[in-house]
Design an enzyme around this catalytic site. Sequence first.
Site, PDB file in Angstrom:
ATOM      1  N   ASP A  15       0.861  -1.185   0.000  1.00 18.88           N
ATOM      2  CA  ASP A  15       0.000   0.000   0.000  1.00 18.88           C
ATOM      3  C   ASP A  15       0.896   1.234   0.000  1.00 18.88           C
ATOM      4  OD1 ASP A  15      -2.062   1.749   0.180  1.00 18.88           O
ATOM      5  OD2 ASP A  15      -2.825   1.067   2.117  1.00 18.88           O
ATOM      6  N   ASP A 111      -2.625   2.540  -6.482  1.00 19.81           N
ATOM      7  CA  ASP A 111      -1.561   2.637  -5.479  1.00 19.81           C
ATOM      8  C   ASP A 111      -1.499   1.462  -4.514  1.00 19.81           C
ATOM      9  OD1 ASP A 111      -3.928   3.154  -4.168  1.00 19.81           O
ATOM     10  OD2 ASP A 111      -3.165   4.845  -2.996  1.00 19.81           O
ATOM     11  N   GLU A 112      -2.126   0.346  -4.848  1.00 18.59           N
ATOM     12  CA  GLU A 112      -2.027  -0.813  -3.965  1.00 18.59           C
ATOM     13  C   GLU A 112      -2.222  -2.103  -4.740  1.00 18.59           C
ATOM     14  OE1 GLU A 112      -5.290  -1.639  -1.214  1.00 18.59           O
ATOM     15  OE2 GLU A 112      -6.464  -0.054  -2.165  1.00 18.59           O
TER      16      GLU A 112
END
Length: 416
Positions: A15, A111-112
């Site tokens: 993350d 973003d993860e």
Amino acid sequence: MKTNQVHGRIIFHIDMNSFYASVEMAFDPALNGKPLAIAGNPEERKGIIVTCSYEARAKGVKTTMPLWQARKLCPELIVKKPNFDRYRQASKAMFTLLREYTSLVEPVSIDEGYIDITDISTDKNPLVIAREIQSRLMEELLLPSSIGIAPNKFLAKMASNMKKPMGITVLRKREIQEKLWPMLVGEMHGVGEKTAEKLKTLNILTIKDLAAADTIQLKSLLGVNGERLKKRANGLDQRPVDPESIYEFKSVGNSTTLPKDSSNEHELLAVLKRLSQSVSNRLKRKEVLGTRIFITIRYGDRRTVTRSEKLNNPISQEEEIFLQAKKLFELHWEGEPIRLLGITSTDLIEKQEAYKQLDLFSFETDAGEEPILNVIAKINKKYGDNLLIKGIKTNTQHNETSETSFNKDFLRDKKD
């Protein structure tokens, strides 16, 4: 591709910390250590904080907070508009780095993502691998991250949230009673605010309460999701890390906040028309059709109403979407001033798999198109699927900086 073992897996959830703000700091090091926020339309009232640096968070600034409120809490706040091309490039670099370790990489959003290192952990300790990944992301891309390590995806996701920024957390099944169960149920991944409120009616306040709850009561309250959440609370999750899941689009939606609260029906319908066009464009680009339409109405007092309708036939055309949205709007609008409107198309199906159930209202149009459709079908059968499709397939790029589903849209070019 190797198939994962259901038991004994080692899953990472990576993350990225304050991703948009971190990318801006990597691009301009002068921003490091300063309170920074990324917000849409900073000059207008509808400017909302998309994300912010930890320095800004220390001053009370939060995601989804109105910009005027954030500036009141932090007068020195630096505000930048989103640069989605820059974020997309940083995301590509991040996932490229992760694929150096394993092909079992599943992006979840820009973003993860998850990676399964079960097959490579025999050569290296998982903690060593996690530290190496975290260090490389920071040194090579200047991007901070938190990593959760666990035997399944749910526990890995929960673990990555436990230490931010730049944390690495291991969460084993034998530790869930100590680390997971004391947490409030609203802090559990998969439990939103509305679900948490429903669970309170069963006196379920903590994850431990959910783990011990009656399955029949949960299914009655939340449907199949109730049973699923109970399994998660007990640390059970057999979902594999699936690199192909990035191509599954479950919904396409767009919403907009009005410059000022409005009860002008003509103006509101014009907004719905524009939203219908945006949703239609994206459905066509993804070559999918929707079989359910949602509308979202948020009033000036922030009270939000969401209503939907299941469709007889899958749709993607702007006019069809607008007619369904308009019908729902006229049925459920209470006449009060509106702050935000949204349209979402869900229960998507691939265009080539879609079929249309002919009814009295569509039969004449469909019958008129049948000859040309038959010709197209014959050519495709002889020379290959999708050689011809009705209409023109374009690669036109649309400006989507104001849309609400960017986290999924960034995946559209991963097939290139």
